[in-house]
Write a protein that holds these residues in place. Structure first.
Motif, PDB file in Angstrom:
ATOM      1  N   GLY A  47      47.377  43.738  52.360  1.00 34.19           N
ATOM      2  CA  GLY A  47      46.168  42.918  52.288  1.00 34.19           C
ATOM      3  C   GLY A  47      45.134  43.276  53.325  1.00 34.19           C
ATOM      4  O   GLY A  47      44.045  42.715  53.350  1.00 34.19           O
ATOM      5  N   VAL A 103      41.452  44.921  47.303  1.00 33.89           N
ATOM      6  CA  VAL A 103      41.979  45.292  45.991  1.00 33.89           C
ATOM      7  C   VAL A 103      40.912  46.010  45.182  1.00 33.89           C
ATOM      8  O   VAL A 103      41.157  47.030  44.538  1.00 33.89           O
ATOM      9  N   GLY A 128      42.430  49.427  45.039  1.00 36.16           N
ATOM     10  CA  GLY A 128      43.544  49.142  44.159  1.00 36.16           C
ATOM     11  C   GLY A 128      43.354  49.577  42.726  1.00 36.16           C
ATOM     12  O   GLY A 128      44.217  49.338  41.888  1.00 36.16           O
ATOM     13  N   SER A 173      43.532  41.083  33.202  1.00 36.01           N
ATOM     14  CA  SER A 173      43.687  39.986  34.166  1.00 36.01           C
ATOM     15  C   SER A 173      44.755  40.224  35.232  1.00 36.01           C
ATOM     16  O   SER A 173      44.580  39.769  36.369  1.00 36.01           O
ATOM     17  N   TYR A 220      45.235  42.762  36.951  1.00 33.49           N
ATOM     18  CA  TYR A 220      44.526  43.437  38.033  1.00 33.49           C
ATOM     19  C   TYR A 220      43.362  42.592  38.530  1.00 33.49           C
ATOM     20  O   TYR A 220      43.083  42.538  39.733  1.00 33.49           O
ATOM     21  N   VAL A 253      42.784  39.218  38.549  1.00 31.79           N
ATOM     22  CA  VAL A 253      43.014  37.968  39.264  1.00 31.79           C
ATOM     23  C   VAL A 253      43.087  38.171  40.781  1.00 31.79           C
ATOM     24  O   VAL A 253      42.412  37.466  41.540  1.00 31.79           O
ATOM     25  N   PRO A 254      43.868  39.140  41.299  1.00 29.46           N
ATOM     26  CA  PRO A 254      43.856  39.364  42.750  1.00 29.46           C
ATOM     27  C   PRO A 254      42.472  39.771  43.272  1.00 29.46           C
ATOM     28  O   PRO A 254      42.085  39.369  44.372  1.00 29.46           O
ATOM     29  N   VAL A 255      41.727  40.564  42.493  1.00 24.25           N
ATOM     30  CA  VAL A 255      40.384  40.967  42.914  1.00 24.25           C
ATOM     31  C   VAL A 255      39.481  39.749  43.043  1.00 24.25           C
ATOM     32  O   VAL A 255      38.779  39.571  44.051  1.00 24.25           O
ATOM     33  N   LEU A 293      40.287  36.496  43.336  1.00 20.19           N
ATOM     34  CA  LEU A 293      40.722  35.577  44.385  1.00 20.19           C
ATOM     35  C   LEU A 293      40.352  36.095  45.771  1.00 20.19           C
ATOM     36  O   LEU A 293      39.891  35.342  46.631  1.00 20.19           O
ATOM     37  N   GLN A 294      40.557  37.393  45.977  1.00 20.84           N
ATOM     38  CA  GLN A 294      40.255  37.950  47.288  1.00 20.84           C
ATOM     39  C   GLN A 294      38.756  37.992  47.538  1.00 20.84           C
ATOM     40  O   GLN A 294      38.291  37.715  48.652  1.00 20.84           O
ATOM     41  N   ASP A 336      37.373  34.598  48.376  1.00 23.73           N
ATOM     42  CA  ASP A 336      37.807  34.137  49.689  1.00 23.73           C
ATOM     43  C   ASP A 336      37.150  34.918  50.822  1.00 23.73           C
ATOM     44  O   ASP A 336      37.418  34.664  51.987  1.00 23.73           O
TER      45      ASP A 336
END
Length: 445
Positions: A65, A77, A81, A235, A237, A239-241, A243-244, A247
């Motif tokens: 992370g 990501v 990523g 999704s 791939y 969803v983490p993008v 969310l990050q 944030d």
């Protein structure tokens, strides 16, 4: 078009290969690595170095992370990523730098090939399809912005998405559009940029249609749902993008850029930025390389609109076509003027959440090439209209003169100005001689 494929693809690929070998020979031979420490220093300072680190870390630690100097919570990501970056890392940490040029060459080839597929639906003559696809392969966006991995990824997949949309609208096929959207996202195209690109494509498609209401309903009922399905397929791939990114300080917290950018989006662009964008029609060399032309807007914008002076001069020939052609020309000109004047169209490329938006220049490159391809197709079929050719030359000359007079004198590289004048004059002469029958057009068929 029925007999074209046997000639089209070998000709197109051989032209791509020949040009690539000439232009990129020092990188392909290993004399230089395709990573820079000048205005494109992110390709060396971030992409290449992060690739080395991740290639060492992934086998032992898995995904991390950490985002290095970007700070915790930044979109790691999204930056490292995507599948393209992961493919480079398979070469091993010691081969990251030497592998980058081959990935760039693969993207250049694929982007041009996908544009060729799109062009074959859009126009009639296969010669026009090859010319416009080669122009896209080596357009200013790819030359200037392709060194950044994410920009080159968008360059590859936007034409694929356009082909899938055009194919669906023509044949009703529902298979390729969600696959094209999902593939684009998985290989690193920024999800907000792609979404805004789809909305702009919808607006232009409806505005140019003979039956705008029916076209709008078709997009709402099938195109957008199929694109949403593509997002759903990607999704795991995405969803983490998301969310990050949500944030990170780019869109939340005390240093959020969203409110600041939104407050400026509908203001008229800075004068220097307008000049830079208009000058981008003639490639960044107009402002020199390594001279005193520096500034934040130059770093972000490119400018990267250039796709060929002959095609630029030919665009007004569309007025000699059908009502749909005239409508396309009018909508294209209005869209370009709006893009240059109002920052909202550029900021939207990054969802108003980041201060860089280079990928939005790709939208203008594609728009201009669509106009030029349709105009060239008309010229090859019916001949050159001298009155419209004069308008094209005068408009191009006026834009060049505006850039030279409006930009600070020390920022203009006059050697390039004279090259632009020379190539435009030569193109005009050839088109006039063709109109007079002194240069015979030999059909490829």
């Amino acid at each position: 078009m029925k007999s074209a494929p046997s000639k089209l693809w070998p000709l197109f690929l051989s032209l791509q290969l020949t040009t690539s070998l000439l232009v990129l020979s020092e990188f392909l031979s290993g004399k230089f690595h395709y990573a820079f420490r000048d205005i494109g220093s992110d390709s060396y300072g971030q992409s290449a170095m992060y690739g080395v680190y991740f290639a060492k870390a992934f086998p032992n630690e898995g995904f991390t992370g950490w985002s290095f100097q970007l700070g915790l919570g930044s979109p790691t990501v999204a930056l490292m990523g995507d599948l393209t970056s992961l493919l480079i890392q398979f070469a091993g940490p010691e081969n990251i730098l030497s592998t980058r040029i081959f990935v760039y060459l693969a993207k250049l080839t694929l982007g041009g090939a996908f544009f060729l597929c799109f062009a074959r639906i859009l126009i009639e003559r296969w010669e026009t399809a090859v010319i416009s696809a080669i122009a896209y392969s080596f357009c200013g966006f790819m030359v200037i912005n392709g060194q950044w991995d994410g920009e080159a990824t968008a360059y590859v997949f936007y034409p694929l998405v356009l082909w899938a949309i055009a194919n669906h609208l023509r044949s009703g096929c529902v298979l390729w559009l969600p696959i094209a959207v999902a593939t684009s996202l998985l290989f690193g195209t920024f999800f907000v940029s792609l979404g805004v690109f789809l909305v702009f494509s919808y607006v232009i498609c409806v505005a140019c249609s003979d039956r705008p209401r029916s076209m709008a309903l078709q997009w709402i009922r099938t195109v957008f749902p199929l694109a949403a399905l593509g997002y759903l397929l990607a999704s795991p791939y995405l969803v983490p993008v998301v969310l990050q990114l949500m944030d990170s300080s780019r869109v939340s917290g005390g240093q959020s850029l969203v409110q600041n950018i939104l407050s400026k989006s509908f203001a008229v662009s800075d004068w220097q930025l307008i000049v830079a964008q208009v000058g981008g029609l003639f490639l960044k060399d107009l402002f020199g390389v390594g001279n005193a032309y520096r500034g934040y807007f130059n770093y972000l914008e490119g400018p990267g609109f250039y796709f060929g002076l002959t095609l630029l001069v030919l665009i007004p020939q569309l007025w000699n076509g059908s009502q749909r052609d005239r409508r396309l020309l009018a909508v294209g000109v209005i869209t370009f003027v709006a893009y240059v004047l109002f920052p909202v169209f550029r900021f939207a490329a990054m969802g108003f959440a980041a201060p860089y938006f280079r990928v939005s220049t790709l939208w203008i490159t594609i728009l201009e090439l669509v106009l030029a391809a349709k105009a060239l197709d008309l010229v090859l079929a019916t001949g050159v209209n001298l009155r419209l050719l004069l308008i094209g030359v005068l408009a191009s000359s006026a834009l060049l003169l505006f850039t030279v007079l409006a930009a600070p004198p020390e920022t203009i590289w006059f050697a390039h100005v004279w090259r632009v004048i020379g190539i435009t004059s030569l193109s005009t002469l050839i088109l006039v001689l063709s109109h007079q029958g002194r240069i015979a057009s030999t059909p490829f068929d």
